[in-house]
Scaffold this active site. Structure first.
Site, mmCIF file in Angstrom:
data_model
loop_
_atom_site.group_PDB
_atom_site.id
_atom_site.type_symbol
_atom_site.label_atom_id
_atom_site.label_comp_id
_atom_site.label_asym_id
_atom_site.label_seq_id
_atom_site.Cartn_x
_atom_site.Cartn_y
_atom_site.Cartn_z
ATOM 1 N N LYS A 114 18.387 -39.554 -23.126
ATOM 2 C CA LYS A 114 19.406 -40.590 -22.973
ATOM 3 C C LYS A 114 18.962 -41.926 -23.548
ATOM 4 O O LYS A 114 17.813 -42.327 -23.407
ATOM 5 C CB LYS A 114 19.786 -40.739 -21.499
ATOM 6 C CG LYS A 114 20.465 -39.487 -20.998
ATOM 7 C CD LYS A 114 21.656 -39.755 -20.125
ATOM 8 C CE LYS A 114 22.332 -38.425 -19.839
ATOM 9 N NZ LYS A 114 23.470 -38.534 -18.952
ATOM 10 N N ARG A 521 29.519 -33.661 -29.233
ATOM 11 C CA ARG A 521 30.018 -33.513 -27.871
ATOM 12 C C ARG A 521 30.537 -34.845 -27.328
ATOM 13 O O ARG A 521 29.834 -35.851 -27.322
ATOM 14 C CB ARG A 521 28.933 -32.979 -26.951
ATOM 15 C CG ARG A 521 29.495 -32.567 -25.622
ATOM 16 C CD ARG A 521 28.434 -32.031 -24.686
ATOM 17 N NE ARG A 521 28.790 -32.365 -23.318
ATOM 18 C CZ ARG A 521 29.683 -31.682 -22.602
ATOM 19 N NH1 ARG A 521 30.256 -30.630 -23.102
ATOM 20 N NH2 ARG A 521 29.980 -32.055 -21.368
ATOM 21 N N CYS A 522 31.781 -34.828 -26.882
ATOM 22 C CA CYS A 522 32.389 -36.036 -26.329
ATOM 23 C C CYS A 522 32.729 -35.789 -24.867
ATOM 24 O O CYS A 522 32.977 -34.653 -24.472
ATOM 25 C CB CYS A 522 33.666 -36.376 -27.077
ATOM 26 S SG CYS A 522 33.381 -36.682 -28.826
ATOM 27 N N HIS A 647 19.389 -31.688 -5.428
ATOM 28 C CA HIS A 647 18.853 -31.186 -6.702
ATOM 29 C C HIS A 647 18.798 -32.337 -7.697
ATOM 30 O O HIS A 647 19.690 -33.174 -7.744
ATOM 31 C CB HIS A 647 19.746 -30.070 -7.242
ATOM 32 C CG HIS A 647 19.492 -29.764 -8.682
ATOM 33 N ND1 HIS A 647 18.338 -29.150 -9.127
ATOM 34 C CD2 HIS A 647 20.213 -30.035 -9.803
ATOM 35 C CE1 HIS A 647 18.380 -29.044 -10.443
ATOM 36 N NE2 HIS A 647 19.501 -29.578 -10.873
ATOM 37 N N GLU A 671 14.049 -29.766 -11.608
ATOM 38 C CA GLU A 671 13.828 -29.210 -12.933
ATOM 39 C C GLU A 671 12.364 -29.459 -13.288
ATOM 40 O O GLU A 671 11.845 -30.545 -13.056
ATOM 41 C CB GLU A 671 14.721 -29.943 -13.939
ATOM 42 C CG GLU A 671 14.515 -29.486 -15.347
ATOM 43 C CD GLU A 671 14.995 -30.506 -16.364
ATOM 44 O OE1 GLU A 671 14.612 -31.676 -16.264
ATOM 45 O OE2 GLU A 671 15.738 -30.111 -17.251
ATOM 46 N N HIS A 700 18.044 -23.957 -20.009
ATOM 47 C CA HIS A 700 18.652 -24.469 -21.244
ATOM 48 C C HIS A 700 18.449 -23.522 -22.416
ATOM 49 O O HIS A 700 19.022 -23.717 -23.475
ATOM 50 C CB HIS A 700 18.094 -25.853 -21.574
ATOM 51 C CG HIS A 700 18.411 -26.845 -20.500
ATOM 52 N ND1 HIS A 700 17.510 -27.173 -19.516
ATOM 53 C CD2 HIS A 700 19.542 -27.526 -20.227
ATOM 54 C CE1 HIS A 700 18.082 -28.039 -18.690
ATOM 55 N NE2 HIS A 700 19.299 -28.266 -19.102
HETATM 56 N N1 GLN Z 1 25.163 -27.835 -8.740
HETATM 57 C C1 GLN Z 1 25.239 -28.172 -10.113
HETATM 58 C C2 GLN Z 1 25.223 -26.910 -10.972
HETATM 59 O O1 GLN Z 1 24.558 -25.997 -10.624
HETATM 60 C C3 GLN Z 1 24.115 -29.073 -10.534
HETATM 61 C C4 GLN Z 1 24.220 -29.457 -11.992
HETATM 62 C C5 GLN Z 1 23.195 -30.465 -12.494
HETATM 63 O O2 GLN Z 1 22.156 -30.642 -11.939
HETATM 64 N N2 GLN Z 1 23.467 -31.125 -13.565
HETATM 65 O O3 GLN Z 1 25.827 -26.837 -12.006
HETATM 66 ZN ZN ZN Z 2 20.236 -29.862 -12.758
#
Ligand code: GLN
Ligand code: ZN
Length: 761
Positions: A114, A521-522, A647, A671, A700
């Site tokens: 970002k 991507r928009c 999360h 992550e 990803h």
């Molecule tokens: N709960 C959301 C998902 O699983 C979390 C997405 C995210 O962290 N960007 O898609």
């Molecule tokens: Zn996530």
């Protein structure tokens, strides 16, 4: 005739109807050949330039248009193409350019991250293995010449400055930073030289990194760099542009040997103005006065803008000022033309890129009147602004919440150890419980059904039954795979923010308010214009349905207040803290509803928490305090045996470790694929006291990781997290993945957890 000039610092690339995006995607998919792609891109570029020109601004930028990203343009031009793409062609070829942007078989794309605290992503220069630095080609010269030849237009080319370019690069050790910056000087000099020879009068050099923490040791380097660039071409005028905040060392920056300096008087307030008042302004130097908010979607308040200009004019003669947006208009949608759906007062208060340019010109005209001593009557454009903003201020949707209640105490729960014991006996989970982050693969049929349902071609019942069918299928699959804590799958969501925005009060949705997120991507961010309030159940039905199908716990799933704020445009009459607090209260109503209905685990996602942290570390404690409070408010009042999950992703966890602790969720999933080692180290230094799941594989990538790799991650994690508090989960949600690969990956994940449990016995 106005004698106060105006400038645009940058303008959206995507086009009024996202023509740019469509053209790129047609080329990538092979529907458009290279030569028609290039001809049509050129047409877009010229049309875009003449649009800026027609607005009447004096300085029209060139070179800010790109086929993907401006940082990537610099990477290619400076011959910084990573080794893995070099065989594909010359640095100026489309093959190399798009391979760096998007990756190809065997050569993953350049990392993307970002751009400061915006939602725009740039491509990160990789400097570790590319000592050879030279100007391969000069895209700024091409853009400048094209504008001159096609429109007879004298533009101001825009470059990202050497300091910022290197601050954003990876692979530069701290002790070689100065050396690397110096290496860039000849390359920038050459770009400037060629521009000067082609007739350019001014060049805009963007240095947004100057509003972040700039170490004292960098100051002599900045002086050296800009002295070198300036003295190489004394006749070419340099406008050093900063934005997104106040400059960190104003005295030194103001005195840099450049011809003009641009400052952000929106996000950089009050510090930038105070600095000018304190240090004065160098005689003859141009001040780019960024007074129209380039990152908001609202009309400028003319009274505030003119008051600010009056204050500036006490130090800097108006003839030396350029009236401009606070930053590039890249972060704003293109035009309000066509915005008619929904609330008329809200629509009436919008100003997007085109309208912001008109505002600048009107403000400059008014300033010219001030200079000539005429009575400062507002031109109609600004008078309309006054009325539109007054109507917005008085909007009934803004009079609902008290906005006073920030200091209400937030109920605290029993200490984690008590909760932990209660939750263990309630849920009876094995060691190293497995779960996912929430979303499961959204196949094309689901997306199509949603579109049809929105258009009214299928009814609620048909849509709902498809969603339920998919949830039922995946509850069965999760059970078969042996996952311990299940999810309903989020099949009903396009996007984790937009979905909830539609279910809460206080949001507006534009028809065409697109902004570029990355590459083609928009996104069309929702707009928080009123008090955000609960309107009744949002997730209850989906969650209860899923729970009715299984004896295992199903997590309720909500998007947290900071993420709801970060990925929306929002009102500016109350603070971000107040907006987040309103969202938190609305979410809390849903949390309590889920709990009352018997849902025992509730996850509140905050992937954006790190992302909108202030650009200067000094401002972090205040931000983290209110953002953590918003999270805590959203889950306040739940029972001690209700398990709260959260999360986070895209973040260097170790930077916000204290804040994460203060959030006091029972379980956090993180992550880790991009920073696994750093995370383990951080947890080693400062152990986390509650439950934690370290992502065991990167979602990803379409590659299905093998069981052993995941087992390794679990083993590493067990070195820093005790086995009764470690969870096993993927890195992030699975909605972008295909079904077969997801099934395979989850099979291996549960297998890895089983093997790890065995090792613990
Ligand atoms: N709960 C959301 C998902 O699983 C979390 C997405 C995210 O962290 N960007 O898609
Ligand atoms: Zn996530």
């Amino acid at each position: 005739m106005s004698i106060v000039s105006t400038a645009a610092l940058g303008y959206p690339r995507i086009g009024e109807n996202r023509e740019w995006k469509k053209l790129l995607e047609a080329y990538w998919s092979g529907k458009k050949d290279q030569s028609s792609f290039q001809t049509e891109m050129r047409d877009l570029r010229i049309r875009r330039l003449s649009r800026i020109q027609q607005s009447g601004v004096n300085f029209v930028p060139s070179g800010d248009f790109t086929l993907y990203d401006s940082m990537l343009d610099h990477i290619a031009a400076f011959s910084l193409v990573p080794e893995r793409f070099k065989d594909l062609g010359t640095p100026d070829s489309l093959a190399v350019y798009f391979a760096m942007a998007r990756g190809i078989e065997g050569a993953p794309a350049c990392e993307m991250t970002k751009w400061f605290d915006t939602n725009y992503h740039y491509l990160v220069p990789e400097l570790a293995h590319s000592p050879e630095l030279k100007l391969a080609f000069n895209p700024w010269l091409t853009a400048y010449t094209e504008a001159k030849e096609a429109l007879g237009l004298q533009t101001r080319p825009v470059l990202i400055g050497p300091y910022t370019f290197l601050r954003l690069a990876k692979g530069v050790a701290a002790n070689e930073f100065a050396y690397r910056v110096r290496k860039l000087i000849p390359v920038y000099s050459q770009v400037l030289q060629q521009l000067a020879e082609a007739g350019a009068e001014w060049v805009q050099i963007d240095e947004p990194s100057l509003v972040t923490d700039v170490p004292d040791a960098h100051l002599p380097l900045l002086i050296e760099v800009y002295s070198a660039l300036k003295s190489a071409h004394p006749q070419l005028k340099l406008q050093l542009q900063t934005y997104f905040g106040s400059v960190q060392h104003p005295k030194v920056i103001f005195e840099l040997p450049v011809d003009g300096i641009g400052l952000d008087f929106v996000r950089g307030q009050p510090d930038n103005l105070q600095a000018i008042e304190q240090y004065g302004w160098v005689k003859g130097k141009i001040l780019g006065a960024g007074i129209v908010d380039g990152r908001s979607i609202w009309r400028v308040n003319p009274d505030q803008a003119l008051a600010l200009i009056e204050q500036l004019a006490r130090v800097v003669p108006l003839e030396q000022c350029i009236i401009q947006p606070s930053c590039s208009l890249l972060h704003s949608p293109v035009t309000v033309k066509g915005e008619s759906s929904g609330d008329a007062i809200v629509n009436g208060a919008f100003a997007f890129a085109d309208e912001k340019l008109e505002e600048l010109v009107s403000i400059a005209d008014t300033c010219a009147l001030l200079l000539s001593d005429s009575s400062p009557v507002l031109p109609p454009r600004l008078e309309t602004n006054r009325l539109a903003l007054a109507a917005l201020r008085g909007h009934p949707a803004r009079q609902r919440a008290s906005n006073q209640a920030l200091s209400d105490t937030i109920e605290t729960r029993a200490p984690f150890s008590n909760r932990h014991a209660l939750q263990r006996s309630r849920f009876q989970l094995p060691l190293l419980p497995t779960t996912t982050i929430g979303s499961l693969p959204q196949t094309a049929d689901i997306r199509k059904a949603r579109l049809d349902w929105r258009r009214g071609t299928i009814d609620d019942l048909a849509y709902r039954s498809l969603l339920n069918e998919r949830t039922a299928l995946w509850i069965k699959r999760q059970e078969e795979i042996g996952i311990d804590v299940l999810v309903h799958g989020e099949f009903e969501r396009t996007d984790m923010v937009e979905h909830f925005a539609h279910l809460l009060d206080g949001y507006h949705f534009t028809s065409n308010g697109w902004v570029q997120s990355y590459g083609s991507r928009c996104v069309k961010p929702p707009i928080i214009f009123g008090d955000v309030m609960d309107r009744g159940a949002m997730t209850l039905e989906d969650t209860l349905y899923a729970q009715s199908l299984t004896n295992r716990p199903v997590k309720g799933m909500l998007t947290g207040p900071i993420t709801m704020l970060a990925w929306s445009f929002y009102r500016d009459d109350i603070s971000k803290e107040q907006i987040a607090d309103q969202i938190a209260r609305a979410l809390n109503a849903e949390v309590l509803r889920l709990e009352a209905a018997g849902i025992g685990m509730i996850q509140v996602d905050e992937p954006a928490l790190r992302e909108i942290a202030p650009l200067k570390r000094n401002d972090w404690p205040e931000y983290l305090e209110w953002s953590v409070n918003a999270f805590r408010r959203s889950v306040a009042g739940v029972r001690n045996d209700t398990q709260i999950h959260t999360h986070m992703c895209y973040c260097d966890y170790h930077e916000i470790i204290d804040a994460v602790e203060a959030m006091d969720a029972d379980v956090i999933s993180l992550e880790t694929s991009r920073s696994h080692g750093a995370l383990i180290q951080a947890l080693h230094h400062q152990p986390y006291a509650n439950g934690i799941g370290l992502g065991v594989y990167d979602i990803h990538s379409p590659v299905v990781p093998d069981t052993n790799t995941m087992l390794e991650v679990i083993r590493d994690s067990l070195a820093v997290v005790p086995s009764d508090r470690l969870w096993v989960n993927p890195d992030c949600g699975l909605k972008t993945r295909g079904e077969p690969e997801t099934l395979a990956a989850l099979e291996r994940m549960t297998e890895a957890a089983r093997l790890a449990r065995r090792e613990l016995q």
